[in-house]
Design an enzyme around this catalytic site. Sequence first.
Site, PDB file in Angstrom:
ATOM      1  N   GLY A  40       0.801  -1.226   0.000  1.00 56.87           N
ATOM      2  CA  GLY A  40       0.000   0.000   0.000  1.00 56.87           C
ATOM      3  C   GLY A  40       0.831   1.273   0.000  1.00 56.87           C
ATOM      4  O   GLY A  40       0.310   2.366  -0.238  1.00 56.87           O
ATOM      5  N   ARG A  98     -10.042  21.594   9.039  1.00 58.95           N
ATOM      6  CA  ARG A  98     -11.057  21.749  10.088  1.00 58.95           C
ATOM      7  C   ARG A  98     -10.434  21.602  11.465  1.00 58.95           C
ATOM      8  O   ARG A  98     -10.911  22.144  12.445  1.00 58.95           O
ATOM      9  CB  ARG A  98     -12.106  20.638   9.959  1.00 58.95           C
ATOM     10  CG  ARG A  98     -13.094  20.839   8.918  1.00 58.95           C
ATOM     11  CD  ARG A  98     -14.034  19.667   8.897  1.00 58.95           C
ATOM     12  NE  ARG A  98     -13.476  18.513   8.201  1.00 58.95           N
ATOM     13  CZ  ARG A  98     -14.176  17.430   7.891  1.00 58.95           C
ATOM     14  NH1 ARG A  98     -15.444  17.349   8.228  1.00 58.95           N
ATOM     15  NH2 ARG A  98     -13.632  16.433   7.244  1.00 58.95           N
ATOM     16  N   LYS A 195     -25.165  26.615  16.100  1.00 54.50           N
ATOM     17  CA  LYS A 195     -24.986  25.157  15.985  1.00 54.50           C
ATOM     18  C   LYS A 195     -24.155  24.626  17.151  1.00 54.50           C
ATOM     19  O   LYS A 195     -23.181  25.249  17.553  1.00 54.50           O
ATOM     20  CB  LYS A 195     -24.263  24.849  14.658  1.00 54.50           C
ATOM     21  CG  LYS A 195     -23.936  23.382  14.447  1.00 54.50           C
ATOM     22  CD  LYS A 195     -23.283  23.135  13.091  1.00 54.50           C
ATOM     23  CE  LYS A 195     -21.775  23.126  13.162  1.00 54.50           C
ATOM     24  NZ  LYS A 195     -21.134  22.819  11.872  1.00 54.50           N
ATOM     25  N   ASP A 225     -19.708  17.806   4.501  1.00 52.62           N
ATOM     26  CA  ASP A 225     -19.103  16.498   4.735  1.00 52.62           C
ATOM     27  C   ASP A 225     -20.227  15.460   4.872  1.00 52.62           C
ATOM     28  O   ASP A 225     -20.679  14.887   3.886  1.00 52.62           O
ATOM     29  CB  ASP A 225     -18.214  16.588   5.977  1.00 52.62           C
ATOM     30  CG  ASP A 225     -17.502  15.295   6.278  1.00 52.62           C
ATOM     31  OD1 ASP A 225     -17.718  14.310   5.563  1.00 52.62           O
ATOM     32  OD2 ASP A 225     -16.713  15.234   7.247  1.00 52.62           O
ATOM     33  N   THR A 229     -24.884  19.363   9.086  1.00 60.26           N
ATOM     34  CA  THR A 229     -25.012  20.790   9.418  1.00 60.26           C
ATOM     35  C   THR A 229     -26.097  21.444   8.570  1.00 60.26           C
ATOM     36  O   THR A 229     -27.021  22.053   9.095  1.00 60.26           O
ATOM     37  CB  THR A 229     -23.656  21.506   9.191  1.00 60.26           C
ATOM     38  OG1 THR A 229     -22.690  20.924  10.059  1.00 60.26           O
ATOM     39  CG2 THR A 229     -23.753  23.009   9.437  1.00 60.26           C
TER      40      THR A 229
HETATM   41  C1  R5P Z   1     -17.694  23.320  10.344  1.00 58.65           C
HETATM   42  O1  R5P Z   1     -17.143  24.095  11.104  1.00 58.65           O
HETATM   43  C2  R5P Z   1     -17.640  23.462   8.857  1.00 58.65           C
HETATM   44  O2  R5P Z   1     -17.640  24.780   8.435  1.00 58.65           O
HETATM   45  C3  R5P Z   1     -18.800  22.719   8.212  1.00 58.65           C
HETATM   46  O3  R5P Z   1     -20.014  23.284   8.658  1.00 58.65           O
HETATM   47  C4  R5P Z   1     -18.776  21.266   8.587  1.00 58.65           C
HETATM   48  O4  R5P Z   1     -17.520  20.718   8.391  1.00 58.65           O
HETATM   49  C5  R5P Z   1     -19.787  20.498   7.789  1.00 58.65           C
HETATM   50  O5  R5P Z   1     -19.767  19.173   8.228  1.00 58.65           O
HETATM   51  P1  R5P Z   1     -21.038  18.262   8.081  1.00 58.65           P
HETATM   52  O6  R5P Z   1     -21.487  18.357   6.649  1.00 58.65           O
HETATM   53  O7  R5P Z   1     -20.526  16.886   8.438  1.00 58.65           O
HETATM   54  O8  R5P Z   1     -22.060  18.723   9.050  1.00 58.65           O
END
Ligand code: R5P
Length: 302
Positions: A40, A98, A195, A225, A229
């Site tokens: 790998g 991040r 959030k 991701d 969020t």
């Molecule tokens: C967080 O601080 C970033 O700005 C994004 O809001 C976050 O990484 C999004 O992650 P996910 O789509 O998993 O909620």
Amino acid sequence: MKISEAKVFFCSAGCGFASALSKASGCALSSIKVGRFSDGELFASVEEEVHGRQCVLIQSVSAPANDNLMELLLAADALKRAAAASVIAVVPYLGYCRQDKRNKQESIAAKLVANIMVKSGIDEVFTVDLHSKQIEGFFDVPVYCISGVPVFADYFKKTGFSADEFVVVAPDFGAVRRARELASILGCDIAIVDKHRPKANVSEVMNVIGEVNGKNLIIVDDIIDTAGTVCNASFELMERGARGIYVCASHAVLSGSAEKKIEKSMIKEMIFLNTIEIPAHKMIDKFKILDVSLLVAREFFR
Ligand code: R5P
């Protein structure tokens, strides 16, 4: 720097962006040969003469992030060992960013990645929408980061939208600067979602600051991701009377089944930049991809 005077290379996760950049700037492209040992382990080799040349190396640190980061490091090392005069890394999406602070006892991965990138021989970094501004300071070489917000703003302007019917929403406090930038170009008000993240990849909406009732909303974020969020935020915003929800996000990380979550959500349209190539099986009708390579060519390579 004039890109026409440089040798422009790309690795596996830089291919799509490299061809867009090549169209935008007219530069010729060369690839780095990347291979694997049977266990790998990756290797990278430069197949062209680069002695004394300025080299541009294009690679996103997107999934698989560890392999793509390693490719970038090995390619930079290979170029420097082949006596390139300098290596400018164009990293449209810089994964690991991040992780830019310690909440409890975690590592600061963004700083560690910056250290190893510089150690590998990278002399300058050009990137798009870093997770936070201070990450530039993690690098002991110049970092130039452009904002993709003007590209999103142009998109909405072209649809003939009306500013007083729209509100730009920051889905967390980290996104407020980006939301203000977009709102100020479009002439809209902003709202902010409070959030809470009880643990990595899990998010909860605690509150919404600002008026969203009866408005079309544009949520602006850097990364999608798991899509938790924006999907949670959309649900809460619709509960508070929003008319429709659009999302602008720079980097389509889209891990797991994020696209399915988005498909089922109340989001009308999700607009990404082309910093990460979305695999065909993850593309859904709600996605629109905007090309940021022209802006990169204009800002970085005059
Ligand atoms: C967080 O601080 C970033 O700005 C994004 O809001 C976050 O990484 C999004 O992650 P996910 O789509 O998993 O909620």
